[in-house]
Motif scaffolding. Structure first.
Motif, PDB file in Angstrom:
ATOM      1  N   PHE A 192      -9.804   3.602 -17.122  1.00  0.00           N
ATOM      2  CA  PHE A 192     -10.268   3.730 -15.741  1.00  0.00           C
ATOM      3  C   PHE A 192      -9.089   3.786 -14.772  1.00  0.00           C
ATOM      4  CE2 PHE A 192     -11.084   1.309 -11.813  1.00  0.00           C
ATOM      5  CZ  PHE A 192     -12.008   2.148 -11.193  1.00  0.00           C
ATOM      6  N   LEU A 193      -8.152   2.854 -14.904  1.00  0.00           N
ATOM      7  CA  LEU A 193      -7.015   2.802 -13.981  1.00  0.00           C
ATOM      8  C   LEU A 193      -6.157   4.057 -14.093  1.00  0.00           C
ATOM      9  CD1 LEU A 193      -5.930  -0.932 -14.451  1.00  0.00           C
ATOM     10  CD2 LEU A 193      -7.187   0.066 -12.523  1.00  0.00           C
ATOM     11  N   GLN A 194      -5.896   4.486 -15.312  1.00  0.00           N
ATOM     12  CA  GLN A 194      -5.085   5.688 -15.494  1.00  0.00           C
ATOM     13  C   GLN A 194      -5.791   6.905 -14.897  1.00  0.00           C
ATOM     14  OE1 GLN A 194      -4.428   6.730 -19.553  1.00  0.00           O
ATOM     15  NE2 GLN A 194      -3.283   8.584 -19.077  1.00  0.00           N
ATOM     16  N   HIS A 195      -7.087   7.045 -15.182  1.00  0.00           N
ATOM     17  CA  HIS A 195      -7.855   8.195 -14.710  1.00  0.00           C
ATOM     18  C   HIS A 195      -7.886   8.247 -13.182  1.00  0.00           C
ATOM     19  CE1 HIS A 195     -10.956  11.328 -15.271  1.00  0.00           C
ATOM     20  NE2 HIS A 195     -11.543  10.804 -14.204  1.00  0.00           N
ATOM     21  N   GLN A 196      -8.031   7.096 -12.560  1.00  0.00           N
ATOM     22  CA  GLN A 196      -8.210   7.064 -11.107  1.00  0.00           C
ATOM     23  C   GLN A 196      -6.893   7.164 -10.348  1.00  0.00           C
ATOM     24  OE1 GLN A 196     -10.946   7.430  -9.718  1.00  0.00           O
ATOM     25  NE2 GLN A 196     -12.622   6.404 -10.757  1.00  0.00           N
ATOM     26  N   TRP A 197      -5.798   6.640 -10.873  1.00  0.00           N
ATOM     27  CA  TRP A 197      -4.575   6.526 -10.059  1.00  0.00           C
ATOM     28  C   TRP A 197      -3.395   7.342 -10.588  1.00  0.00           C
ATOM     29  CZ3 TRP A 197      -5.077   4.155  -5.442  1.00  0.00           C
ATOM     30  CH2 TRP A 197      -3.929   3.976  -4.659  1.00  0.00           C
ATOM     31  N   ILE A 198      -3.341   7.577 -11.885  1.00  0.00           N
ATOM     32  CA  ILE A 198      -2.171   8.235 -12.466  1.00  0.00           C
ATOM     33  C   ILE A 198      -2.393   9.734 -12.643  1.00  0.00           C
ATOM     34  CG2 ILE A 198      -0.489   8.170 -14.361  1.00  0.00           C
ATOM     35  CD1 ILE A 198      -0.564   5.664 -12.639  1.00  0.00           C
ATOM     36  N   THR A 199      -3.637  10.166 -12.776  1.00  0.00           N
ATOM     37  CA  THR A 199      -3.942  11.589 -12.929  1.00  0.00           C
ATOM     38  C   THR A 199      -4.424  12.166 -11.593  1.00  0.00           C
ATOM     39  OG1 THR A 199      -6.301  11.371 -13.451  1.00  0.00           O
ATOM     40  CG2 THR A 199      -4.729  11.026 -15.252  1.00  0.00           C
ATOM     41  N   THR A 200      -4.748  13.458 -11.607  1.00  0.00           N
ATOM     42  CA  THR A 200      -5.296  14.106 -10.403  1.00  0.00           C
ATOM     43  C   THR A 200      -6.816  14.253 -10.486  1.00  0.00           C
ATOM     44  OG1 THR A 200      -4.869  16.271 -11.392  1.00  0.00           O
ATOM     45  CG2 THR A 200      -3.181  15.381  -9.929  1.00  0.00           C
ATOM     46  N   GLY A 219       0.817  -1.212   0.000  1.00  0.00           N
ATOM     47  CA  GLY A 219       0.000   0.000   0.000  1.00  0.00           C
ATOM     48  C   GLY A 219       0.848   1.257   0.000  1.00  0.00           C
ATOM     49  N   ALA A 220       1.918   1.251   0.807  1.00  0.00           N
ATOM     50  CA  ALA A 220       2.808   2.415   0.840  1.00  0.00           C
ATOM     51  C   ALA A 220       3.458   2.644  -0.523  1.00  0.00           C
ATOM     52  CB  ALA A 220       3.872   2.218   1.916  1.00  0.00           C
ATOM     53  N   PHE A 221       3.878   1.539  -1.176  1.00  0.00           N
ATOM     54  CA  PHE A 221       4.506   1.682  -2.497  1.00  0.00           C
ATOM     55  C   PHE A 221       3.503   2.195  -3.524  1.00  0.00           C
ATOM     56  CE2 PHE A 221       5.426  -0.175  -6.700  1.00  0.00           C
ATOM     57  CZ  PHE A 221       6.632   0.464  -6.968  1.00  0.00           C
ATOM     58  N   ALA A 222       2.295   1.631  -3.522  1.00  0.00           N
ATOM     59  CA  ALA A 222       1.279   2.066  -4.484  1.00  0.00           C
ATOM     60  C   ALA A 222       0.909   3.526  -4.262  1.00  0.00           C
ATOM     61  CB  ALA A 222       0.043   1.175  -4.380  1.00  0.00           C
ATOM     62  N   THR A 278       2.373   2.725 -18.825  1.00  0.00           N
ATOM     63  CA  THR A 278       3.037   1.443 -19.064  1.00  0.00           C
ATOM     64  C   THR A 278       2.274   0.339 -18.337  1.00  0.00           C
ATOM     65  OG1 THR A 278       4.463   1.662 -17.124  1.00  0.00           O
ATOM     66  CG2 THR A 278       5.253   2.625 -19.197  1.00  0.00           C
ATOM     67  N   THR A 279       2.708  -0.890 -18.575  1.00  0.00           N
ATOM     68  CA  THR A 279       2.084  -2.035 -17.890  1.00  0.00           C
ATOM     69  C   THR A 279       2.262  -1.910 -16.385  1.00  0.00           C
ATOM     70  OG1 THR A 279       2.514  -3.450 -19.798  1.00  0.00           O
ATOM     71  CG2 THR A 279       2.058  -4.541 -17.701  1.00  0.00           C
ATOM     72  N   LEU A 280       3.469  -1.473 -15.953  1.00  0.00           N
ATOM     73  CA  LEU A 280       3.711  -1.303 -14.510  1.00  0.00           C
ATOM     74  C   LEU A 280       2.780  -0.250 -13.933  1.00  0.00           C
ATOM     75  CD1 LEU A 280       5.353  -1.945 -11.980  1.00  0.00           C
ATOM     76  CD2 LEU A 280       6.998  -0.177 -12.691  1.00  0.00           C
ATOM     77  N   ASP A 281       2.565   0.856 -14.648  1.00  0.00           N
ATOM     78  CA  ASP A 281       1.643   1.894 -14.168  1.00  0.00           C
ATOM     79  C   ASP A 281       0.260   1.303 -13.907  1.00  0.00           C
ATOM     80  OD1 ASP A 281       3.675   3.708 -14.536  1.00  0.00           O
ATOM     81  OD2 ASP A 281       2.915   4.482 -16.439  1.00  0.00           O
ATOM     82  N   LEU A 282      -0.217   0.511 -14.849  1.00  0.00           N
ATOM     83  CA  LEU A 282      -1.574  -0.028 -14.732  1.00  0.00           C
ATOM     84  C   LEU A 282      -1.673  -1.091 -13.644  1.00  0.00           C
ATOM     85  CD1 LEU A 282      -2.422  -0.283 -18.543  1.00  0.00           C
ATOM     86  CD2 LEU A 282      -3.143   1.481 -16.924  1.00  0.00           C
ATOM     87  N   VAL A 283      -0.627  -1.912 -13.514  1.00  0.00           N
ATOM     88  CA  VAL A 283      -0.626  -2.930 -12.456  1.00  0.00           C
ATOM     89  C   VAL A 283      -0.641  -2.269 -11.084  1.00  0.00           C
ATOM     90  CG1 VAL A 283       0.740  -4.744 -11.362  1.00  0.00           C
ATOM     91  CG2 VAL A 283       0.456  -4.720 -13.842  1.00  0.00           C
ATOM     92  N   VAL A 284       0.205  -1.247 -10.913  1.00  0.00           N
ATOM     93  CA  VAL A 284       0.239  -0.540  -9.628  1.00  0.00           C
ATOM     94  C   VAL A 284      -1.093   0.156  -9.374  1.00  0.00           C
ATOM     95  CG1 VAL A 284       1.311   1.371  -8.364  1.00  0.00           C
ATOM     96  CG2 VAL A 284       2.736  -0.245  -9.614  1.00  0.00           C
ATOM     97  N   ALA A 285      -1.671   0.751 -10.409  1.00  0.00           N
ATOM     98  CA  ALA A 285      -2.960   1.427 -10.240  1.00  0.00           C
ATOM     99  C   ALA A 285      -4.045   0.443  -9.810  1.00  0.00           C
ATOM    100  CB  ALA A 285      -3.355   2.119 -11.543  1.00  0.00           C
ATOM    101  N   GLY A 286      -4.107  -0.713 -10.470  1.00  0.00           N
ATOM    102  CA  GLY A 286      -5.105  -1.718 -10.091  1.00  0.00           C
ATOM    103  C   GLY A 286      -4.904  -2.217  -8.679  1.00  0.00           C
ATOM    104  N   ALA A 287      -3.638  -2.534  -8.339  1.00  0.00           N
ATOM    105  CA  ALA A 287      -3.344  -2.996  -6.979  1.00  0.00           C
ATOM    106  C   ALA A 287      -3.642  -1.902  -5.959  1.00  0.00           C
ATOM    107  CB  ALA A 287      -1.882  -3.435  -6.879  1.00  0.00           C
ATOM    108  N   GLY A 288      -3.310  -0.649  -6.315  1.00  0.00           N
ATOM    109  CA  GLY A 288      -3.546   0.463  -5.397  1.00  0.00           C
ATOM    110  C   GLY A 288      -5.017   0.650  -5.092  1.00  0.00           C
ATOM    111  N   ILE A 289      -5.863   0.551  -6.118  1.00  0.00           N
ATOM    112  CA  ILE A 289      -7.306   0.713  -5.901  1.00  0.00           C
ATOM    113  C   ILE A 289      -7.841  -0.409  -5.013  1.00  0.00           C
ATOM    114  CG2 ILE A 289      -9.542   0.605  -7.076  1.00  0.00           C
ATOM    115  CD1 ILE A 289      -8.232   2.139  -9.395  1.00  0.00           C
ATOM    116  N   LEU A 290      -7.400  -1.647  -5.250  1.00  0.00           N
ATOM    117  CA  LEU A 290      -7.851  -2.767  -4.414  1.00  0.00           C
ATOM    118  C   LEU A 290      -7.376  -2.602  -2.976  1.00  0.00           C
ATOM    119  CD1 LEU A 290      -7.249  -5.774  -6.858  1.00  0.00           C
ATOM    120  CD2 LEU A 290      -9.441  -4.717  -6.233  1.00  0.00           C
ATOM    121  N   LEU A 291      -6.137  -2.173  -2.795  1.00  0.00           N
ATOM    122  CA  LEU A 291      -5.605  -1.964  -1.447  1.00  0.00           C
ATOM    123  C   LEU A 291      -6.332  -0.810  -0.757  1.00  0.00           C
ATOM    124  CD1 LEU A 291      -1.811  -2.397  -2.254  1.00  0.00           C
ATOM    125  CD2 LEU A 291      -3.141  -3.860  -0.714  1.00  0.00           C
ATOM    126  N   LEU A 292      -6.651   0.242  -1.502  1.00  0.00           N
ATOM    127  CA  LEU A 292      -7.377   1.366  -0.920  1.00  0.00           C
ATOM    128  C   LEU A 292      -8.772   0.949  -0.470  1.00  0.00           C
ATOM    129  CD1 LEU A 292      -7.602   4.363  -0.247  1.00  0.00           C
ATOM    130  CD2 LEU A 292      -8.230   4.788  -2.633  1.00  0.00           C
TER     131      LEU A 292
END
Length: 857
Positions: A186-194, A107-110, A129-143
């Motif tokens: 969805f993942l980019q909009h929710q986790w990578i942008t503001t 969670g801290a890393f995401a 990138t693929t890493l961006d999307l994986v972290v975004a998906g994991a981050g949303i689930l952890l949140l």
């Protein structure tokens, strides 16, 4: 302390556990794990202090932009959420399982991902990138999992529902149908942008809320909370129904220390509820009074609940303006609750508590006059001394002010040290005697200094909320670290022990502030997913059509619908998240549909409406946490306590409807002291009468027709313009060709009401009424441009050429291409307050009739 409580009431240990589970997480790890949690809390608090201070810009060290700071903020919150909040009720409390350690680190890393790879992400916007999307998906689930732990399941279901709405758009009914979004988008909009998680809500949590929560935690650690409680007891305990009035006032004061309804109930209720029961109130009513007064701590300026700081961003006005608008409704709400308490005391013939030494009435009156006049004189002297130093030294006034402040602080601590410290409580036995007011006041006068710093920075210097909270927090840190060694020095004891105790209390305060923030930070981040869904799918525009269809354009029905939504959502999600969700969805809808109905509703009125009903959910059954906490102390049924608290809170629930239709209650359009005095007196009296209506009791129990008359009087005092509008229209229509002339003659702070016609960006025909605040100086077009709208003459009218993004004009849905068709100016008519005269005559009749009835009984 627990022995004196009823056998069915919760013990102190159980109450502490309730606060721990609700606000801080139920885990109390020791050893190395406990040190890691404590260290993370301290590091988070220190980071927030550094970020809020001017030091990064002066030193060039750790200069972060808003997005980077939000990422660090969320990383700390996720890390601590998994370590502090167990996964299930059966999960261990004394240590952290391996799974939680893994989740905490992930969670801290995401959360920090945007900070760690900020430069890389900036070079490839829109191409994750693929890493961006994986972290975004994991981050949303952890949140979402962190939300499940720190909030109720309802928040998770609401969030999951909005996520599902993103992908199921094509399958929705026509009124809320949209084209949907891909998983990548969805993942980019929710986790990578503001636009999503790292949006406005988390930004306010990072910039404002943390500092105010930390300020309250440190002030409480220093002894400020106990001081405010005992000052309330000393001031009001001698009145009829005194302990209940103490609960009301102390909760208002504790609102500056605690942003949590539950901890507000527990910290004050452990003393006031048993004392209320001693004076004859039932356990249900005692608990209900404590719960009803505790939730109102969040609406009491200057430090309101966390959601209030979000209004700065959502409404687009300074926090000092929000405080000004919110002050009168909060004060009259508390005044009405004091009156309710008084009526309850009259019903049961409650006896006041007595002081150990009772003085004659004339002597008490003299000392009261000296005390209040001395307090006012001291604050006036402080104001003129500070402004005098600023005037004399100009830009170099910082050092002289610091020297003067330190000297005053040392003097106040020296004076306090001459007297015994306040006990943690006054006991619960039958021999409780009230202390003298001055005997309590003199033990903690220095606690007023950080609150004064906060108010000065907010209201006089008009600093940002974050910077104001920073300087106030610095002042309370200075007090926390130095008051113990100074007490030791002045009392001739060990200065070293005092210094060590002060440092320990400071460290504990840093930990407490961070742990208090975990749930708020997670809630604001999760609310970001909901807001992101709204922006991604265009749901806000759909809600306008949906609500207009359900309410048939009726503003009252629309407001009732909004209130019900707030109460339903508030049963399962925190106040802050509730406000973000409903304000994002419903506030623009209310403004827009009100405008289409010819009602120019100020934006702040709509947001305060949502805010008030969000906090109401903390007392309403079946999930009102404040009522549950109060019932745990009183030993009574939680639902019975909740329903009684709801009845008591009706005097708060009526106010949002009042200031939607009469914004003068928010001091909008009130430009002179005479007008302000009329508004304050009439609104306060109306609120007291409404309390009598809900209680069915005025001087004695009211007949039904007396209650009906009181309701009519209350309505007239709250909204006298209703009757005057039936005789003379409130405004007259002027051609838009006179726009500049009208704006030029309106004073600063007045509102301009415009009729607008044209088409929306969606191609729909628009005809609505809006009001714009004229807070700037200059010529007419410059003053209008300050609200965010650019105009150009076109024939005999004015056309909107541009609307600045994020401005007030944008928030009330003005759009380029629309035309100002007319200007509404107040009619030249007698003041509506003339209707107060017959209303007061009716009130006098009921008063006389009940007095006559009491004399004959």
């Amino acid at each position: 302390m627990a022995d004196a409580l009823p056998k069915s009431a919760a013990s102190q240990e159980e109450l502490d556990r309730l606060v721990q589970e609700t606000d801080l997480g139920g885990r109390k790890a020791t050893g190395a794990t406990g040190a890691v949690i404590a260290g993370a809390c301290i590091a988070w608090s220190l980071f927030q202090l550094w970020y809020a201070s001017p030091l990064p810009f002066e030193t060039g060290v750790m200069v972060l932009n808003d997005t980077q700071a939000r990422a660090v903020h969320l990383a700390f919150a996720l890390f601590l959420a998994f370590l502090s909040f167990p996964a299930f009720k059966s999960s261990p409390r004394s240590y952290v399982p391996v799974a939680d350690w893994v989740l905490a680190l992930l969670g801290a890393f995401a959360g920090a991902y945007v900070y760690i790879f900020y430069r890389e992400l900036a070079t490839r916007p829109g191409t994750p990138t693929t890493l961006d999307l994986v972290v975004a998906g994991a981050g949303i689930l952890l949140l979402i999992e962190a939300t499940r732990r720190t909030s109720e399941l309802a928040m998770v279901f609401v969030c999951a529902g909005f996520i599902a709405f993103t992908f199921l758009g094509p399958f929705m009914p026509d009124v809320i149908q949209h084209k949907g979004a891909s998983l990548n988008k969805f993942l980019q909009h929710q986790w990578i942008t503001t636009e999503g998680v790292y949006g406005v809500a988390l930004g306010v949590s990072t910039s404002f809320i943390f500092l105010f929560v930390l300020f309250g935690a440190l002030l409480d650690k220093a002894g400020g909370g106990n001081y405010m409680m005992q000052m309330s007891i000393a001031l009001l305990g001698h009145l009829r129904g005194g302990p209940a009035k103490v609960a009301v006032v102390s909760s208002a004061l504790n609102g500056m220390v605690s942003g949590s309804s539950v901890s507000n109930v527990v910290s004050g209720g452990i003393f006031t509820i048993p004392l209320m029961k001693r004076t004859g109130l039932s356990g249900v009513k005692a608990g209900a009074i404590e719960a009803a007064s505790s939730i109102n701590g969040q609406i009491m300026p200057p430090v309101m609940g966390a959601a209030a700081f979000l209004m700065v961003e959502y409404v687009g006005i300074p926090y000092s303006e929000i405080v000004k608008h919110a002050a009168l409704p909060a004060i009259i709400s508390y005044a009405a609750l004091l009156y309710i308490v008084h009526l309850e005391a009259l019903k049961i013939g409650s006896k006041p508590l007595f002081r150990a030494t009772e003085r004659p009435f004339k002597e008490r009156l003299l000392w009261s006059a000296i005390g209040w006049s001395g307090t006012i004189a001291a604050f006036c002297a402080l104001y003129y001394v500070v402004t005098g130093i600023q005037g004399a030294f100009g830009a170099d006034a910082g050092l002289p002010l610091l020297i003067a402040g330190v000297a005053l602080y040392v003097f106040l601590v020296w004076y306090s040290a001459k007297h015994d410290d306040l006990p943690p409580d006054l006991g619960y036995g039958s021999d409780v005697h009230l202390p003298e007011t001055w005997a309590v006041a003199r033990t903690g006068l220095h606690f007023v200094m950080p609150i004064t710093v906060l108010l000065w920075c907010l209201m006089v210097e008009e600093m940002s909320p974050g910077l104001s909270a920073f300087w106030a927090t610095v002042s309370i840190i200075a007090i926390l670290v130095t008051q113990r060694p100074l007490y030791a020095l002045f009392r001739g004891s060990s200065v070293g022990e005092g210094a060590w105790l002060g440092v320990r209390e400071f460290i504990d305060g840093l930990q407490l502030g961070a742990r208090n923030m975990i749930g708020i930070a997670i809630a604001t981040a999760t609310a970001g997913i909901i807001v992101g869904t709204i922006t991604l799918t265009g749901m806000g525009l759909m809600m306008t059509d949906l609500v207009e269809y359900i309410s048939a354009g009726n503003v009252i029905v629309m407001l009732m619908l909004t209130a019900v939504i707030c109460l339903i959502l508030g049963a399962g999600i925190p106040t802050t998240a509730n406000y973000i969700l409903v304000a994002t969805l419903m506030a623009p809808v209310i403004v827009e549909l009100g405008a289409q109905s010819g009602l120019a509703i100020p934006l702040i009125a709509v947001h305060l409406f949502v805010f008030y009903f969000g906090i109401m959910a903390d007392v309403t059954p079946p999930v009102g946490l404040a009522s549950y906490a109060a019932s745990a102390i009183s030993g009574e049924d939680a639902n019975a306590t909740g329903w009684q608290a709801t009845i008591y809170s009706m005097r708060t629930a009526i106010l949002p409807f009042v200031f939607i239709f009469n914004p003068e209650i928010l001091l909008i359009g009130v430009n002179d002291w005479a007008h302000a005095l009329i508004v304050i007196v009439s609104a306060t009296l109306a609120s007291l009468i409404f309390a009598s209506v809900t209680m069915g009791y005025f001087r004695t129990r009211s007949f039904w027709w007396e209650t009906a008359i009181l309701a009519l009087v209350c309505f007239t005092l709250f909204r006298p313009s209703f009757w005057m509008d039936k005789i003379i229209p409130p405004s007259q229509v002027e051609p838009s060709s006179r726009l500049e002339e009208i704006v030029n003659r309106l004073p600063k702070g007045e509102r301009l009401v415009l009729q607008v016609e044209g088409y929306s960006l969606e191609g729909d025909e628009v005809k609505k009424t809006v009001s714009l605040p004229l807070d700037a100086e200059g010529d007419a077009l410059a003053r209008l441009n300050a609200t965010g709208v650019g105009l150009a003459p076109q024939g005999g009218s004015y056309q909107i050429t541009n609307v600045r993004f994020g401005s007030y004009a944008a928030r009330v849905k003005l759009e380029a291409g629309q035309t100002i068709s007319a200007v509404l100016v107040p009619s030249d008519r007698p003041p509506a307050y003339l209707f107060h005269i017959p209303a007061l005559m009716l009130l006098g009749f009921v008063w006389w009739n009940q007095r006559r009835r009491m004399a004959s009984e």
